[in-house]
Write a protein that holds these residues in place. Structure first.
Motif, short mmCIF file in Angstrom:
data_model
loop_
_atom_site.label_atom_id
_atom_site.label_comp_id
_atom_site.label_asym_id
_atom_site.label_seq_id
_atom_site.Cartn_x
_atom_site.Cartn_y
_atom_site.Cartn_z
N HIS A 72 17.75 14.91 -46.26
CA HIS A 72 18.34 16.12 -45.68
C HIS A 72 18.99 15.83 -44.33
N LEU A 73 18.36 15.01 -43.51
CA LEU A 73 18.93 14.68 -42.21
C LEU A 73 20.27 13.96 -42.37
N ALA A 74 20.30 12.96 -43.27
CA ALA A 74 21.53 12.20 -43.47
C ALA A 74 22.65 13.10 -43.99
N ARG A 75 22.32 13.99 -44.95
CA ARG A 75 23.35 14.89 -45.48
C ARG A 75 23.80 15.90 -44.43
N GLY A 76 22.84 16.37 -43.62
CA GLY A 76 23.20 17.33 -42.57
C GLY A 76 24.17 16.73 -41.57
N HIS A 122 20.60 22.08 -44.75
CA HIS A 122 19.87 20.83 -44.91
C HIS A 122 18.89 20.62 -43.77
N PHE A 123 19.31 20.92 -42.54
CA PHE A 123 18.41 20.73 -41.41
C PHE A 123 17.19 21.65 -41.52
N ARG A 124 17.40 22.89 -41.99
CA ARG A 124 16.26 23.82 -42.14
C ARG A 124 15.32 23.38 -43.25
N SER A 125 15.82 22.59 -44.20
CA SER A 125 14.99 22.15 -45.32
C SER A 125 14.12 20.95 -44.98
N VAL A 126 14.35 20.32 -43.82
CA VAL A 126 13.50 19.22 -43.39
C VAL A 126 12.13 19.76 -42.99
N ARG A 127 11.07 19.11 -43.40
CA ARG A 127 9.72 19.52 -43.01
C ARG A 127 9.43 18.95 -41.61
N TRP A 128 9.96 19.67 -40.61
CA TRP A 128 9.88 19.17 -39.25
C TRP A 128 8.44 19.00 -38.78
N GLY A 129 7.54 19.84 -39.28
CA GLY A 129 6.14 19.73 -38.88
C GLY A 129 5.50 18.43 -39.34
N GLY A 169 22.92 3.48 -42.98
CA GLY A 169 22.18 2.90 -44.09
C GLY A 169 21.31 3.92 -44.79
N LEU A 170 20.63 4.76 -44.01
CA LEU A 170 19.80 5.79 -44.62
C LEU A 170 20.63 6.77 -45.43
N GLY A 171 21.81 7.14 -44.89
CA GLY A 171 22.65 8.11 -45.58
C GLY A 171 23.05 7.64 -46.97
N VAL A 172 23.33 6.35 -47.09
CA VAL A 172 23.75 5.81 -48.39
C VAL A 172 22.54 5.50 -49.28
N PHE A 173 21.54 4.84 -48.71
CA PHE A 173 20.44 4.32 -49.52
C PHE A 173 19.49 5.42 -49.98
#
Length: 305
Positions: free
Chosen positions: A32-36, A56-63, A204-208
Protein backbone atom coordinates in the motif's frame (compact mmCIF):
# COMPACT_ATOMS: atom_id res chain seq x y z
CA UNK A 1 14.68 -8.48 15.65
CA UNK A 2 14.05 -7.84 11.95
CA UNK A 3 16.36 -4.83 11.92
CA UNK A 4 19.09 -6.77 13.68
CA UNK A 5 18.73 -9.61 11.18
CA UNK A 6 19.16 -7.21 8.27
CA UNK A 7 22.57 -6.22 9.65
CA UNK A 8 23.85 -9.81 9.70
CA UNK A 9 25.01 -11.26 6.34
CA UNK A 10 23.25 -14.55 5.67
CA UNK A 11 20.24 -13.81 7.88
CA UNK A 12 16.98 -12.67 6.30
CA UNK A 13 14.70 -10.11 7.91
CA UNK A 14 11.84 -11.75 6.03
CA UNK A 15 12.57 -14.98 7.86
CA UNK A 16 12.35 -13.23 11.23
CA UNK A 17 9.08 -11.60 10.14
CA UNK A 18 7.72 -15.06 9.35
CA UNK A 19 8.84 -16.43 12.72
CA UNK A 20 7.18 -13.71 14.80
CA UNK A 21 3.98 -13.61 12.74
CA UNK A 22 4.12 -10.11 11.18
CA UNK A 23 5.12 -11.11 7.64
CA UNK A 24 1.64 -10.64 6.17
CA UNK A 25 1.26 -7.20 7.76
CA UNK A 26 4.61 -6.05 6.37
CA UNK A 27 3.84 -7.28 2.85
CA UNK A 28 0.41 -5.65 2.94
CA UNK A 29 1.72 -2.37 4.36
CA UNK A 30 4.69 -2.17 2.00
CA UNK A 31 2.42 -2.76 -0.98
CA UNK A 32 0.00 0.00 0.00
CA UNK A 33 2.82 2.43 0.80
CA UNK A 34 4.56 1.81 -2.52
CA UNK A 35 1.30 2.21 -4.48
CA UNK A 36 0.36 5.32 -2.52
CA UNK A 37 3.68 7.01 -3.27
CA UNK A 38 3.44 6.05 -6.96
CA UNK A 39 -0.10 7.43 -7.20
CA UNK A 40 0.92 10.71 -5.54
CA UNK A 41 3.37 11.24 -8.40
CA UNK A 42 1.18 9.88 -11.22
CA UNK A 43 -2.12 11.47 -10.21
CA UNK A 44 -0.44 14.70 -9.09
CA UNK A 45 1.17 15.22 -12.50
CA UNK A 46 -2.16 14.53 -14.22
CA UNK A 47 -4.16 16.79 -11.90
CA UNK A 48 -6.34 13.95 -10.62
CA UNK A 49 -5.93 14.74 -6.95
CA UNK A 50 -4.77 12.46 -4.14
CA UNK A 51 -7.91 10.42 -3.47
CA UNK A 52 -6.52 7.11 -4.76
CA UNK A 53 -3.21 7.55 -2.97
CA UNK A 54 -4.99 8.45 0.27
CA UNK A 55 -7.06 5.26 0.07
CA UNK A 56 -3.88 3.18 -0.02
CA UNK A 57 -2.31 5.11 2.85
CA UNK A 58 -5.45 4.65 4.99
CA UNK A 59 -5.36 0.91 4.27
CA UNK A 60 -1.91 0.52 5.86
CA UNK A 61 -2.10 -0.98 9.36
CA UNK A 62 -0.16 1.87 10.89
CA UNK A 63 -0.59 0.49 14.40
CA UNK A 64 1.53 -2.49 13.31
CA UNK A 65 3.79 -1.02 10.63
CA UNK A 66 4.95 2.09 12.53
CA UNK A 67 6.14 0.26 15.69
CA UNK A 68 7.92 -2.29 13.50
CA UNK A 69 9.53 0.50 11.48
CA UNK A 70 10.70 2.34 14.59
CA UNK A 71 12.06 -0.87 16.10
CA UNK A 72 13.86 -1.77 12.87
CA UNK A 73 15.47 1.66 12.60
CA UNK A 74 16.64 1.53 16.21
CA UNK A 75 18.00 -2.00 15.77
CA UNK A 76 19.86 -1.06 12.58
CA UNK A 77 21.49 1.95 14.26
CA UNK A 78 22.48 -0.10 17.31
CA UNK A 79 23.35 -3.20 15.29
CA UNK A 80 25.71 -1.29 13.03
CA UNK A 81 27.69 -0.44 16.17
CA UNK A 82 27.43 -3.79 17.98
CA UNK A 83 26.79 -6.65 15.58
CA UNK A 84 29.43 -5.78 13.00
CA UNK A 85 32.30 -5.93 15.56
CA UNK A 86 30.78 -9.09 17.03
CA UNK A 87 30.80 -10.77 13.64
CA UNK A 88 34.40 -9.76 13.12
CA UNK A 89 35.62 -10.90 16.55
CA UNK A 90 33.47 -14.03 17.03
CA UNK A 91 32.33 -15.10 13.53
CA UNK A 92 32.08 -18.83 14.27
CA UNK A 93 29.97 -18.44 17.41
CA UNK A 94 27.74 -15.79 15.86
CA UNK A 95 27.05 -17.83 12.74
CA UNK A 96 26.29 -20.88 14.88
CA UNK A 97 23.55 -19.03 16.77
CA UNK A 98 21.94 -17.68 13.61
CA UNK A 99 22.19 -21.06 11.87
CA UNK A 100 20.16 -22.54 14.72
CA UNK A 101 17.59 -19.76 14.36
CA UNK A 102 17.12 -20.35 10.63
CA UNK A 103 17.18 -24.16 10.82
CA UNK A 104 14.42 -24.27 13.41
CA UNK A 105 12.39 -21.62 11.58
CA UNK A 106 12.04 -23.90 8.53
CA UNK A 107 9.00 -25.37 10.24
CA UNK A 108 7.17 -22.03 9.77
CA UNK A 109 6.75 -22.05 5.95
CA UNK A 110 6.51 -25.86 5.95
CA UNK A 111 3.52 -25.63 8.29
CA UNK A 112 2.00 -22.79 6.23
CA UNK A 113 2.12 -24.91 3.08
CA UNK A 114 -0.40 -27.13 4.79
CA UNK A 115 -1.29 -30.52 3.39
CA UNK A 116 1.19 -33.26 2.53
CA UNK A 117 3.95 -32.15 0.18
CA UNK A 118 3.86 -33.60 -3.33
CA UNK A 119 6.97 -34.84 -5.13
CA UNK A 120 6.88 -31.86 -7.52
CA UNK A 121 6.80 -29.42 -4.61
CA UNK A 122 9.76 -31.12 -2.93
CA UNK A 123 11.65 -30.80 -6.22
CA UNK A 124 10.80 -27.08 -6.50
CA UNK A 125 11.97 -26.48 -2.92
CA UNK A 126 15.25 -28.32 -3.59
CA UNK A 127 15.89 -26.27 -6.76
CA UNK A 128 15.28 -23.04 -4.82
CA UNK A 129 17.60 -24.30 -2.08
CA UNK A 130 20.30 -25.16 -4.63
CA UNK A 131 20.11 -21.69 -6.19
CA UNK A 132 20.37 -19.99 -2.80
CA UNK A 133 23.20 -22.34 -1.80
CA UNK A 134 25.14 -21.35 -4.94
CA UNK A 135 24.50 -17.63 -4.49
CA UNK A 136 25.59 -17.62 -0.85
CA UNK A 137 28.79 -19.37 -1.88
CA UNK A 138 29.92 -16.51 -4.09
CA UNK A 139 33.11 -14.87 -2.82
CA UNK A 140 32.71 -11.30 -1.60
CA UNK A 141 33.83 -8.55 -3.94
CA UNK A 142 36.51 -6.09 -2.96
CA UNK A 143 35.34 -3.10 -0.93
CA UNK A 144 34.02 -0.39 -3.20
CA UNK A 145 33.49 3.37 -3.12
CA UNK A 146 30.24 3.36 -5.09
CA UNK A 147 28.48 6.26 -6.77
CA UNK A 148 25.05 7.24 -5.42
CA UNK A 149 23.41 5.76 -8.52
CA UNK A 150 25.07 2.40 -7.84
CA UNK A 151 24.03 2.69 -4.18
CA UNK A 152 20.38 3.12 -5.22
CA UNK A 153 20.50 0.16 -7.61
CA UNK A 154 22.10 -2.08 -4.99
CA UNK A 155 19.51 -1.01 -2.42
CA UNK A 156 16.67 -1.83 -4.82
CA UNK A 157 17.88 -5.44 -4.99
CA UNK A 158 18.98 -5.75 -1.36
CA UNK A 159 15.64 -4.54 0.02
CA UNK A 160 13.95 -7.52 -1.61
CA UNK A 161 15.44 -9.56 1.22
CA UNK A 162 13.18 -7.71 3.63
CA UNK A 163 10.13 -9.37 2.07
CA UNK A 164 11.68 -12.63 0.80
CA UNK A 165 12.52 -15.14 3.53
CA UNK A 166 15.85 -16.89 3.11
CA UNK A 167 17.55 -14.08 1.18
CA UNK A 168 19.87 -11.77 3.09
CA UNK A 169 20.14 -8.17 1.95
CA UNK A 170 23.37 -7.74 3.90
CA UNK A 171 24.86 -10.73 2.12
CA UNK A 172 23.88 -9.32 -1.26
CA UNK A 173 25.66 -6.09 -0.33
CA UNK A 174 28.66 -8.11 0.84
CA UNK A 175 28.98 -9.96 -2.47
CA UNK A 176 29.17 -6.66 -4.42
CA UNK A 177 31.58 -5.04 -1.98
CA UNK A 178 29.10 -2.56 -0.49
CA UNK A 179 28.47 -4.05 2.94
CA UNK A 180 31.26 -2.17 4.76
CA UNK A 181 30.53 1.17 3.01
CA UNK A 182 26.86 0.87 3.95
CA UNK A 183 27.62 0.11 7.60
CA UNK A 184 30.04 3.04 7.62
CA UNK A 185 27.35 5.32 6.15
CA UNK A 186 24.96 4.31 8.95
CA UNK A 187 27.58 4.86 11.65
CA UNK A 188 28.79 8.16 10.14
CA UNK A 189 25.26 9.41 9.36
CA UNK A 190 26.22 9.95 5.71
CA UNK A 191 22.90 11.48 4.63
CA UNK A 192 23.72 11.55 0.90
CA UNK A 193 24.56 7.84 0.82
CA UNK A 194 21.61 6.93 3.04
CA UNK A 195 19.23 9.07 1.00
CA UNK A 196 20.24 7.31 -2.22
CA UNK A 197 19.87 3.96 -0.46
CA UNK A 198 16.35 4.81 0.77
CA UNK A 199 15.22 5.99 -2.68
CA UNK A 200 16.52 2.78 -4.27
CA UNK A 201 14.88 0.69 -1.55
CA UNK A 202 11.50 2.36 -2.13
CA UNK A 203 11.75 1.71 -5.88
CA UNK A 204 12.68 -1.91 -5.24
CA UNK A 205 9.80 -2.41 -2.85
CA UNK A 206 7.35 -0.83 -5.29
CA UNK A 207 8.23 -3.33 -8.00
CA UNK A 208 9.01 -6.44 -5.97
CA UNK A 209 6.22 -6.32 -3.39
CA UNK A 210 3.56 -6.08 -6.09
CA UNK A 211 4.87 -9.25 -7.70
CA UNK A 212 5.11 -11.08 -4.39
CA UNK A 213 1.57 -10.05 -3.42
CA UNK A 214 0.28 -11.43 -6.71
CA UNK A 215 2.12 -14.71 -6.12
CA UNK A 216 0.75 -15.05 -2.58
CA UNK A 217 -2.76 -14.33 -3.82
CA UNK A 218 -2.69 -16.58 -6.91
CA UNK A 219 -0.01 -19.22 -6.18
CA UNK A 220 0.03 -19.25 -2.39
CA UNK A 221 1.18 -22.83 -1.86
CA UNK A 222 4.01 -22.95 -4.40
CA UNK A 223 5.26 -19.52 -3.23
CA UNK A 224 5.61 -20.84 0.31
CA UNK A 225 7.31 -23.97 -1.04
CA UNK A 226 9.89 -21.78 -2.79
CA UNK A 227 10.34 -19.72 0.39
CA UNK A 228 11.08 -22.92 2.27
CA UNK A 229 13.75 -23.84 -0.27
CA UNK A 230 15.30 -20.37 -0.10
CA UNK A 231 15.55 -20.58 3.68
CA UNK A 232 17.06 -24.07 3.48
CA UNK A 233 19.69 -22.98 0.97
CA UNK A 234 20.57 -19.88 2.99
CA UNK A 235 21.94 -22.11 5.76
CA UNK A 236 25.08 -22.48 3.66
CA UNK A 237 25.98 -18.84 4.44
CA UNK A 238 25.70 -19.61 8.16
CA UNK A 239 27.98 -22.65 8.34
CA UNK A 240 30.12 -21.61 11.33
CA UNK A 241 33.52 -22.49 9.83
CA UNK A 242 34.18 -20.48 6.66
CA UNK A 243 37.17 -19.02 4.89
CA UNK A 244 37.62 -15.45 3.70
CA UNK A 245 36.14 -16.36 0.30
CA UNK A 246 33.05 -18.04 1.82
CA UNK A 247 34.54 -21.50 1.27
CA UNK A 248 33.30 -24.12 3.74
CA UNK A 249 35.85 -25.46 6.21
CA UNK A 250 35.88 -28.54 8.44
CA UNK A 251 34.82 -28.09 12.09
CA UNK A 252 37.62 -27.02 14.39
CA UNK A 253 38.19 -25.47 17.80
CA UNK A 254 35.53 -25.78 20.49
CA UNK A 255 32.99 -27.80 18.49
CA UNK A 256 30.90 -28.55 21.60
CA UNK A 257 30.40 -24.84 22.32
CA UNK A 258 29.46 -24.15 18.71
CA UNK A 259 26.94 -27.00 18.80
CA UNK A 260 25.49 -25.63 22.03
CA UNK A 261 25.09 -22.19 20.49
CA UNK A 262 23.38 -23.72 17.47
CA UNK A 263 20.96 -25.61 19.71
CA UNK A 264 20.36 -22.45 21.76
CA UNK A 265 19.35 -20.52 18.65
CA UNK A 266 17.08 -23.37 17.56
CA UNK A 267 15.50 -23.52 21.03
CA UNK A 268 14.73 -19.80 20.93
CA UNK A 269 12.86 -20.09 17.63
CA UNK A 270 11.08 -23.24 18.80
CA UNK A 271 9.84 -21.35 21.85
CA UNK A 272 8.57 -18.51 19.64
CA UNK A 273 6.76 -20.98 17.39
CA UNK A 274 5.11 -22.67 20.38
CA UNK A 275 3.97 -19.28 21.72
CA UNK A 276 2.61 -18.31 18.31
CA UNK A 277 0.75 -21.63 18.05
CA UNK A 278 -0.90 -21.06 21.42
CA UNK A 279 -1.88 -17.51 20.50
CA UNK A 280 -3.47 -18.76 17.30
CA UNK A 281 -5.31 -21.45 19.26
CA UNK A 282 -6.71 -18.73 21.54
CA UNK A 283 -7.63 -16.59 18.50
CA UNK A 284 -5.26 -13.81 19.56
CA UNK A 285 -3.21 -13.95 16.38
CA UNK A 286 -4.10 -14.52 12.73
CA UNK A 287 -2.88 -17.89 11.48
CA UNK A 288 -2.65 -17.04 7.79
CA UNK A 289 -0.55 -14.87 5.49
CA UNK A 290 -2.59 -12.67 3.20
CA UNK A 291 -1.89 -9.77 0.89
CA UNK A 292 -4.33 -6.95 0.21
CA UNK A 293 -3.30 -5.07 -2.95
CA UNK A 294 -6.68 -3.26 -3.20
CA UNK A 295 -7.60 -0.67 -0.55
CA UNK A 296 -10.78 -1.23 1.38
CA UNK A 297 -13.74 0.77 0.10
CA UNK A 298 -14.19 2.38 3.49
CA UNK A 299 -10.55 3.45 3.56
CA UNK A 300 -9.45 0.89 6.12
CA UNK A 301 -7.80 -2.50 5.76
CA UNK A 302 -10.35 -5.31 6.24
CA UNK A 303 -10.16 -7.30 9.42
CA UNK A 304 -8.67 -10.76 9.12
CA UNK A 305 -8.44 -13.76 11.38
Amino acid sequence: MIGAAEIVPGVSGGTIALIVGVYGHLIDGAGHLARGVALIVADGLRGRGLARASAHFRSVRWGVVLPIGVGMLAAILVGAKLLAPLLEEHPVATRAVFAGLIAASLVVPIRMVGARWRAREIGIALVAAAITFALTGLPPAGEANPSLFVVAIAAAFAVCALVLPGVSGSFLLLTVGMYAPTLAAVNDRNLGYLGAFIVGAMLGLGVFVSGLQWLLANHHRVTLVIMTGLMLGSLRALWPWQGSSNDLLAPSGDVVLVAALFLGGAALVTALIIIEHRLVARRLLAADIESDPVPDAAGHAPHRG
